[in-house]
Motif scaffolding. Structure first.
Motif, mmCIF file in Angstrom:
data_model
loop_
_atom_site.group_PDB
_atom_site.id
_atom_site.type_symbol
_atom_site.label_atom_id
_atom_site.label_comp_id
_atom_site.label_asym_id
_atom_site.label_seq_id
_atom_site.Cartn_x
_atom_site.Cartn_y
_atom_site.Cartn_z
ATOM 1 N N ASP A 1 -66.607 -17.272 27.275
ATOM 2 C CA ASP A 1 -65.984 -17.673 26.009
ATOM 3 C C ASP A 1 -67.055 -18.117 25.012
ATOM 4 O O ASP A 1 -67.264 -19.305 24.774
ATOM 5 C CB ASP A 1 -64.972 -18.794 26.257
ATOM 6 C CG ASP A 1 -64.085 -19.057 25.053
ATOM 7 O OD1 ASP A 1 -64.385 -18.537 23.951
ATOM 8 O OD2 ASP A 1 -63.104 -19.805 25.211
ATOM 9 N N ALA A 2 -67.747 -17.136 24.435
ATOM 10 C CA ALA A 2 -68.842 -17.427 23.501
ATOM 11 C C ALA A 2 -68.349 -18.204 22.284
ATOM 12 O O ALA A 2 -69.076 -19.054 21.754
ATOM 13 C CB ALA A 2 -69.524 -16.133 23.068
ATOM 14 N N ASP A 3 -67.121 -17.955 21.849
ATOM 15 C CA ASP A 3 -66.573 -18.682 20.694
ATOM 16 C C ASP A 3 -66.502 -20.181 21.004
ATOM 17 O O ASP A 3 -66.936 -21.007 20.198
ATOM 18 C CB ASP A 3 -65.185 -18.133 20.346
ATOM 19 C CG ASP A 3 -64.557 -18.898 19.191
ATOM 20 O OD1 ASP A 3 -65.129 -18.895 18.093
ATOM 21 O OD2 ASP A 3 -63.490 -19.522 19.417
ATOM 22 N N ALA A 4 -65.978 -20.543 22.165
ATOM 23 C CA ALA A 4 -65.865 -21.961 22.534
ATOM 24 C C ALA A 4 -67.242 -22.595 22.737
ATOM 25 O O ALA A 4 -67.450 -23.761 22.378
ATOM 26 C CB ALA A 4 -65.027 -22.104 23.807
ATOM 27 N N ILE A 5 -68.179 -21.838 23.278
ATOM 28 C CA ILE A 5 -69.527 -22.373 23.480
ATOM 29 C C ILE A 5 -70.208 -22.602 22.130
ATOM 30 O O ILE A 5 -70.843 -23.635 21.911
ATOM 31 C CB ILE A 5 -70.353 -21.442 24.404
ATOM 32 C CG1 ILE A 5 -69.719 -21.430 25.804
ATOM 33 C CG2 ILE A 5 -71.809 -21.891 24.463
ATOM 34 C CD1 ILE A 5 -70.288 -20.378 26.740
ATOM 35 N N ALA A 6 -70.048 -21.667 21.207
ATOM 36 C CA ALA A 6 -70.605 -21.842 19.859
ATOM 37 C C ALA A 6 -69.985 -23.062 19.188
ATOM 38 O O ALA A 6 -70.686 -23.872 18.567
ATOM 39 C CB ALA A 6 -70.375 -20.584 19.016
ATOM 40 N N GLU A 7 -68.677 -23.214 19.317
ATOM 41 C CA GLU A 7 -68.006 -24.391 18.742
ATOM 42 C C GLU A 7 -68.527 -25.686 19.356
ATOM 43 O O GLU A 7 -68.707 -26.679 18.664
ATOM 44 C CB GLU A 7 -66.490 -24.286 18.930
ATOM 45 C CG GLU A 7 -65.811 -23.371 17.950
ATOM 46 C CD GLU A 7 -65.973 -23.819 16.496
ATOM 47 O OE1 GLU A 7 -65.904 -25.032 16.210
ATOM 48 O OE2 GLU A 7 -66.185 -22.941 15.647
#
Length: 165
Positions: A149-155
């Motif tokens: 989950d790259a989106d959650a990690i970026a967030e």
């Protein structure tokens, strides 16, 4: 500029995660640079090419450029490896610098941990690990993030660093 590390054992997926994080940040209008620390020698050049011949002849630095990119190669020639701080000063201004490697650097980092690899977690002995990205359920007191989950990690990185586009 925030500096955030991605750490873990060889083969755990650090490079793949960074490759997925970069477009997540750039889609938010956040500029990204990457510093990759290698524990082994590497070469961007090829024997026989002019720039290789210049370095082999003893040049300390060789700058190559074209319409598409440029690269500055610096030969240490026995000098100590530059510190992370020295390397950061070489980068052009950007919003986020992701660092691959540098397990001991005093920067916040996410550990990429795959229990199936059989390697011990870094977070147990590394106070700079602030979260763990994993592909399995683990017993960890730190925030755990789904490795895919790259989106959650970026967030998480943005929230931890208090950076908002």
């Amino acid at each position: 500029m925030i500096v955030f590390g991605i750490a873990g054992w060889s083969g755990c997926g650090k490079t793949t995660l960074i490759e997925k994080l970069i477009p997540e940040f750039t889609a938010r209008g956040i500029s990204v640079s990457v510093i990759k620390h290698a524990h082994h020698g590497f070469d961007l050049d090829r024997p026989g090419k002019d720039s290789f011949r210049h370095r082999e002849a003893g040049a300390s630095q060789v700058l190559m450029l074209s319409n598409d990119r440029w690269v500055l190669m610096h030969e240490l020639r026995g000098a100590p490896e530059p510190t992370l701080e020295e390397q950061l000063r070489l980068l052009s201004p950007c919003d986020v610098v992701l660092i691959e490697g540098y397990k001991a650097a005093a920067v916040p980092k996410i550990e990429v941990h795959r229990p199936a690899h059989g390697k011990p977690p870094l977070w147990t002995d590394n106070p700079h690990v602030v979260a763990v990205a994993t592909n399995a359920g683990i017993d960890c007191p730190l925030p755990t993030l789904a490795l895919d989950d790259a989106d959650a990690i970026a967030e998480f990185i943005l929230a931890h660093s208090h950076l908002r586009p």
